[in-house]
Design a protein around this motif. Sequence first.
Motif, mmCIF file in Angstrom:
data_model
loop_
_atom_site.group_PDB
_atom_site.id
_atom_site.type_symbol
_atom_site.label_atom_id
_atom_site.label_comp_id
_atom_site.label_asym_id
_atom_site.label_seq_id
_atom_site.Cartn_x
_atom_site.Cartn_y
_atom_site.Cartn_z
ATOM 1 N N LYS A 13 79.336 5.612 20.312
ATOM 2 C CA LYS A 13 78.523 6.468 21.485
ATOM 3 C C LYS A 13 77.115 6.792 20.939
ATOM 4 N N ARG A 95 90.630 24.517 20.229
ATOM 5 C CA ARG A 95 89.929 25.649 21.352
ATOM 6 C C ARG A 95 89.970 26.884 21.078
ATOM 7 N N GLY A 100 85.816 22.789 29.544
ATOM 8 C CA GLY A 100 85.894 21.489 29.717
ATOM 9 C C GLY A 100 87.130 20.746 30.451
ATOM 10 N N SER A 101 87.594 19.788 29.617
ATOM 11 C CA SER A 101 88.742 19.116 30.242
ATOM 12 C C SER A 101 90.128 20.201 30.340
ATOM 13 N N ASP A 140 89.924 8.307 26.337
ATOM 14 C CA ASP A 140 90.660 9.511 25.388
ATOM 15 C C ASP A 140 91.839 10.156 25.990
ATOM 16 N N ASP A 186 84.737 25.293 21.215
ATOM 17 C CA ASP A 186 85.837 24.125 20.605
ATOM 18 C C ASP A 186 85.118 22.912 20.032
ATOM 19 N N PHE A 187 86.081 22.179 19.485
ATOM 20 C CA PHE A 187 85.423 21.146 18.567
ATOM 21 C C PHE A 187 86.538 19.934 18.779
ATOM 22 N N LYS A 188 85.959 18.566 18.322
ATOM 23 C CA LYS A 188 87.068 17.512 18.278
ATOM 24 C C LYS A 188 86.662 16.993 16.829
ATOM 25 N N ASP A 209 77.322 16.858 19.708
ATOM 26 C CA ASP A 209 78.062 15.824 20.383
ATOM 27 C C ASP A 209 79.434 16.259 20.430
ATOM 28 N N GLY A 210 80.172 16.708 19.392
ATOM 29 C CA GLY A 210 81.376 16.796 19.396
ATOM 30 C C GLY A 210 81.906 18.410 19.403
ATOM 31 N N CYS A 211 81.161 19.298 19.710
ATOM 32 C CA CYS A 211 81.469 20.758 19.744
ATOM 33 C C CYS A 211 81.015 21.609 20.708
ATOM 34 N N ARG A 212 81.443 22.508 21.497
ATOM 35 C CA ARG A 212 80.789 23.460 22.227
ATOM 36 C C ARG A 212 80.335 24.746 21.706
ATOM 37 N N ARG A 233 76.003 16.622 29.748
ATOM 38 C CA ARG A 233 77.040 16.373 30.746
ATOM 39 C C ARG A 233 76.798 16.845 31.930
HETATM 40 P P1 5GP Z 1 86.897 18.462 26.327
HETATM 41 O O1 5GP Z 1 88.397 17.856 26.081
HETATM 42 O O2 5GP Z 1 87.039 19.768 26.936
HETATM 43 O O3 5GP Z 1 86.248 17.574 27.243
HETATM 44 O O4 5GP Z 1 86.257 18.454 24.924
HETATM 45 C C1 5GP Z 1 86.865 19.255 23.949
HETATM 46 C C2 5GP Z 1 85.716 19.243 22.624
HETATM 47 O O5 5GP Z 1 85.834 17.727 22.282
HETATM 48 C C3 5GP Z 1 84.266 19.577 22.917
HETATM 49 O O6 5GP Z 1 83.666 20.266 22.254
HETATM 50 C C4 5GP Z 1 83.728 18.063 23.308
HETATM 51 O O7 5GP Z 1 82.204 18.253 22.801
HETATM 52 C C5 5GP Z 1 84.556 17.284 22.159
HETATM 53 N N1 5GP Z 1 84.493 15.820 22.530
HETATM 54 C C6 5GP Z 1 85.200 15.583 23.560
HETATM 55 N N2 5GP Z 1 85.055 14.153 23.867
HETATM 56 C C7 5GP Z 1 84.506 13.863 22.604
HETATM 57 C C8 5GP Z 1 84.177 12.454 21.758
HETATM 58 O O8 5GP Z 1 84.411 11.154 22.233
HETATM 59 N N3 5GP Z 1 83.907 12.606 20.401
HETATM 60 C C9 5GP Z 1 83.402 13.849 19.732
HETATM 61 N N4 5GP Z 1 83.066 13.792 18.409
HETATM 62 N N5 5GP Z 1 83.712 14.790 20.241
HETATM 63 C C10 5GP Z 1 84.302 14.959 21.626
#
Ligand code: 5GP
Length: 256
Positions: A13, A95, A100-101, A140, A186-188, A209-212, A233
């Motif tokens: 991405k 989280r 988000g999701s 995902d 939150d973060f991934k 890009d990967g955290c809130r 977003r």
């Molecule tokens: P949500 O599931 O609520 O959309 O995202 C949860 C967390 O995962 C958020 O902090 C978001 O930024 C992170 N996240 C969602 N999709 C991706 C991804 O494809 N790559 C990364 N690095 N983080 C992601």
Amino acid sequence: MSKSNMTYISSGKAKDIYETADGNLLFEFTDRVTAFDGKKKAEYHEKGEITCWLAEYWFSILEAEGIPTHYIDCPTPTSMLVRRLDIMPVEVIRRNYAAGSLLRRYDAGEIKLPEGVKPEEGAPIPRGMIEFTTKFEAVDRPVDTKEIMFNGWMSREEIEHVTDMTSRINTILSRELNDVGIILADFKVEYGRTSDGEILLADEVGTPDGCRFWDRTEFEDGIIRSLDKDVFRKGTGDLSTVYGELFKRLQMQEKM
Ligand code: 5GP
């Protein structure tokens, strides 16, 4: 850094990935940003430099605190050398607040929220929660631990290990961000295995890009102001401005 003796592997991405002559990977952080599974795309000046700096910043802190990562070095302001790993097919989300999701799936009737958590953005999740999503599917998809083990993606011990590592990462990031007035909502993260089976933190960590990230002062006044990709977003702000603000707050912290 010259890429003439490297092999191009793929473009994600936001990063382009190359293999170096000695078998490591080089991540080139670009100015690209995408959302909604690639349906929304743009480029922002200096995004690559800011996200590379932030990923390096957090990898260094986490390594110093005993979290093993694939990070080696940043040869240029937009590139990072990392160890090549066998990436696990499952990503881990931590989280601390509802967003988000999680709320979208709740609204669609797909999940329950942990007991006592209000179904609104910003509601605290008192003990936090861990979720898993697939990595190598077109979109995902949330998966539970039963499916992860059934598919042989991770053993029970590995699930416990990455859950524990992700909780430790959460504690460290939350503490450091709190010092600069930011809430980690939150973060991934991703993990991978070395050839001898050690599990290392992979990809990038602690970038917007990967955290809130939410401004803490405004949160305490009942306002959620995002310092992360949510502004892109949701179309609620300029990505360069908020990434720049996050960068400046942490850069000042580093100098202190
Ligand atoms: P949500 O599931 O609520 O959309 O995202 C949860 C967390 O995962 C958020 O902090 C978001 O930024 C992170 N996240 C969602 N999709 C991706 C991804 O494809 N790559 C990364 N690095 N983080 C992601």
